[in-house]
Motif scaffolding. Structure first.
Motif, PDB file in Angstrom:
ATOM      1  N   ASP A 124       0.841  -1.115  -0.084  1.00 18.33           N
ATOM      2  CA  ASP A 124       0.035  -0.119  -0.079  1.00 18.33           C
ATOM      3  C   ASP A 124       1.051   1.193   0.130  1.00 18.33           C
ATOM      4  OD1 ASP A 124      -1.838   2.150   0.450  1.00 18.33           O
ATOM      5  OD2 ASP A 124      -2.831   1.100   1.934  1.00 18.33           O
ATOM      6  N   VAL A 125       0.712   2.101  -0.858  1.00 17.59           N
ATOM      7  CA  VAL A 125       1.444   3.375  -1.078  1.00 17.59           C
ATOM      8  C   VAL A 125       1.522   4.091   0.294  1.00 17.59           C
ATOM      9  CG1 VAL A 125       1.945   5.300  -2.310  1.00 17.59           C
ATOM     10  CG2 VAL A 125       1.314   3.281  -3.270  1.00 17.59           C
ATOM     11  N   ARG A 126       0.467   4.112   1.160  1.00 21.67           N
ATOM     12  CA  ARG A 126       0.198   4.803   2.105  1.00 21.67           C
ATOM     13  C   ARG A 126       1.165   4.335   3.317  1.00 21.67           C
ATOM     14  NH1 ARG A 126      -4.738   3.485   0.243  1.00 21.67           N
ATOM     15  NH2 ARG A 126      -6.224   5.101  -0.106  1.00 21.67           N
ATOM     16  N   ASP A 127       1.713   3.184   3.013  1.00 21.63           N
ATOM     17  CA  ASP A 127       2.704   2.771   3.896  1.00 21.63           C
ATOM     18  C   ASP A 127       3.986   3.729   3.464  1.00 21.63           C
ATOM     19  OD1 ASP A 127       1.338   0.911   5.002  1.00 21.63           O
ATOM     20  OD2 ASP A 127       2.082  -0.783   3.481  1.00 21.63           O
ATOM     21  N   MET A 128       4.300   4.188   2.675  1.00 20.79           N
ATOM     22  CA  MET A 128       5.449   5.334   2.390  1.00 20.79           C
ATOM     23  C   MET A 128       5.048   6.650   2.842  1.00 20.79           C
ATOM     24  SD  MET A 128       6.236   4.541  -1.728  1.00 20.79           S
ATOM     25  CE  MET A 128       7.381   5.947  -1.899  1.00 20.79           C
ATOM     26  N   MET A 129       3.902   6.867   3.496  1.00 22.99           N
ATOM     27  CA  MET A 129       3.410   8.101   3.807  1.00 22.99           C
ATOM     28  C   MET A 129       3.270   8.415   5.326  1.00 22.99           C
ATOM     29  SD  MET A 129       0.122   8.674   1.001  1.00 22.99           S
ATOM     30  CE  MET A 129       0.279  10.179   0.664  1.00 22.99           C
ATOM     31  N   ARG A 130       3.459   9.692   5.859  1.00 29.12           N
ATOM     32  CA  ARG A 130       3.710   9.892   7.204  1.00 29.12           C
ATOM     33  C   ARG A 130       2.158   9.754   7.542  1.00 29.12           C
ATOM     34  NH1 ARG A 130       7.631  11.615   9.792  1.00 29.12           N
ATOM     35  NH2 ARG A 130       6.735  13.174  11.082  1.00 29.12           N
ATOM     36  N   ARG A 131       1.424   8.937   8.340  1.00 26.80           N
ATOM     37  CA  ARG A 131      -0.015   8.500   8.590  1.00 26.80           C
ATOM     38  C   ARG A 131      -0.424   9.323   9.835  1.00 26.80           C
ATOM     39  NH1 ARG A 131      -2.350   3.312   6.641  1.00 26.80           N
ATOM     40  NH2 ARG A 131      -0.808   2.685   5.215  1.00 26.80           N
ATOM     41  N   LEU A 176      -1.245  17.119   8.081  1.00 27.15           N
ATOM     42  CA  LEU A 176      -1.599  17.201   6.514  1.00 27.15           C
ATOM     43  C   LEU A 176      -2.303  15.817   6.094  1.00 27.15           C
ATOM     44  CD1 LEU A 176      -1.674  18.911   4.017  1.00 27.15           C
ATOM     45  CD2 LEU A 176       0.580  18.204   3.466  1.00 27.15           C
ATOM     46  N   TYR A 177      -1.778  14.707   6.390  1.00 25.97           N
ATOM     47  CA  TYR A 177      -2.119  13.299   5.824  1.00 25.97           C
ATOM     48  C   TYR A 177      -3.791  13.328   6.279  1.00 25.97           C
ATOM     49  CZ  TYR A 177      -2.507   8.378   5.301  1.00 25.97           C
ATOM     50  OH  TYR A 177      -3.016   7.099   5.009  1.00 25.97           O
ATOM     51  N   LYS A 178      -3.886  13.724   7.600  1.00 27.25           N
ATOM     52  CA  LYS A 178      -5.503  13.805   8.320  1.00 27.25           C
ATOM     53  C   LYS A 178      -6.164  14.711   7.417  1.00 27.25           C
ATOM     54  CE  LYS A 178      -3.970  11.781  12.391  1.00 27.25           C
ATOM     55  NZ  LYS A 178      -3.621  11.644  14.038  1.00 27.25           N
ATOM     56  N   ALA A 179      -5.671  15.916   7.191  1.00 26.67           N
ATOM     57  CA  ALA A 179      -6.631  17.075   6.681  1.00 26.67           C
ATOM     58  C   ALA A 179      -6.882  16.541   5.170  1.00 26.67           C
ATOM     59  CB  ALA A 179      -5.725  18.395   6.558  1.00 26.67           C
ATOM     60  N   LEU A 180      -5.990  15.917   4.566  1.00 23.01           N
ATOM     61  CA  LEU A 180      -6.398  15.448   3.033  1.00 23.01           C
ATOM     62  C   LEU A 180      -7.146  14.360   3.060  1.00 23.01           C
ATOM     63  CD1 LEU A 180      -2.760  16.060   1.374  1.00 23.01           C
ATOM     64  CD2 LEU A 180      -4.805  17.363   1.072  1.00 23.01           C
ATOM     65  N   PRO A 224       5.778  16.736  -0.499  1.00 21.39           N
ATOM     66  CA  PRO A 224       6.805  15.693  -0.223  1.00 21.39           C
ATOM     67  C   PRO A 224       7.017  15.555   1.230  1.00 21.39           C
ATOM     68  CG  PRO A 224       7.519  17.817  -1.049  1.00 21.39           C
ATOM     69  CD  PRO A 224       6.020  18.033  -1.296  1.00 21.39           C
ATOM     70  N   GLN A 225       6.508  16.381   1.892  1.00 20.17           N
ATOM     71  CA  GLN A 225       6.501  16.416   3.456  1.00 20.17           C
ATOM     72  C   GLN A 225       5.734  15.163   4.067  1.00 20.17           C
ATOM     73  OE1 GLN A 225       4.916  18.832   1.913  1.00 20.17           O
ATOM     74  NE2 GLN A 225       3.428  19.658   3.171  1.00 20.17           N
ATOM     75  N   LEU A 226       4.793  14.541   3.285  1.00 21.12           N
ATOM     76  CA  LEU A 226       4.195  13.420   3.529  1.00 21.12           C
ATOM     77  C   LEU A 226       5.105  11.929   3.483  1.00 21.12           C
ATOM     78  CD1 LEU A 226       0.551  14.089   2.172  1.00 21.12           C
ATOM     79  CD2 LEU A 226       1.359  14.133   4.736  1.00 21.12           C
TER      80      LEU A 226
END
Length: 121
Positions: A54-61, A65-69, A89-91
């Protein structure tokens, strides 16, 4: 073979991982990904090298910002998430260390050691 680290100097885990690499005698190519933003193709390659499902595993969950989006709540496909990483990119979860055709997240920093097991005599 060149080692790369996608690094954020203000991140303690990123600094610890870079310090660990230096301790091992490895002088990696340091990519300041907030300044030198990875393009979609680079992100696809990192995703493949990390072996995530899952690409989300590359993201700062946990990032605001992750939560806002509302990335977790929506049915983002792989390409949509990768596109978001080029816009924000900060994610990108950090640090990411690349060696050969493999990559590891430095969370915890010791996790990257598995990349170098083949270097041991």
């Amino acid at each position: 073979m060149q080692v790369q680290i996608y690094h954020h100097p203000r991140c303690s885990k990123s600094r610890e991982t870079l310090k660990l690499l230096h301790y091992l005698g490895i002088e990696p190519e340091v990519i300041l990904y907030l300044q030198d933003i990875p393009d979609i193709e680079t992100l696809r390659t990192l995703y493949r090298q990390l072996g995530f499902h899952d690409v989300r595993d590359m993201m700062r969950r946990k990032d605001a910002l992750y939560k806002a989006l509302k990335i977790e709540d929506q049915e983002y496909e792989k390409e949509s998430c990768l596109s978001l990483l080029t816009q924000y990119p900060q994610l990108l979860e950090r640090p990411i260390v690349v060696y050969g055709d493999k990559a590891k997240l430095g969370r915890p920093p010791e996790q990257v050691l598995t990349l170098f097991s083949a270097l041991k005599p």
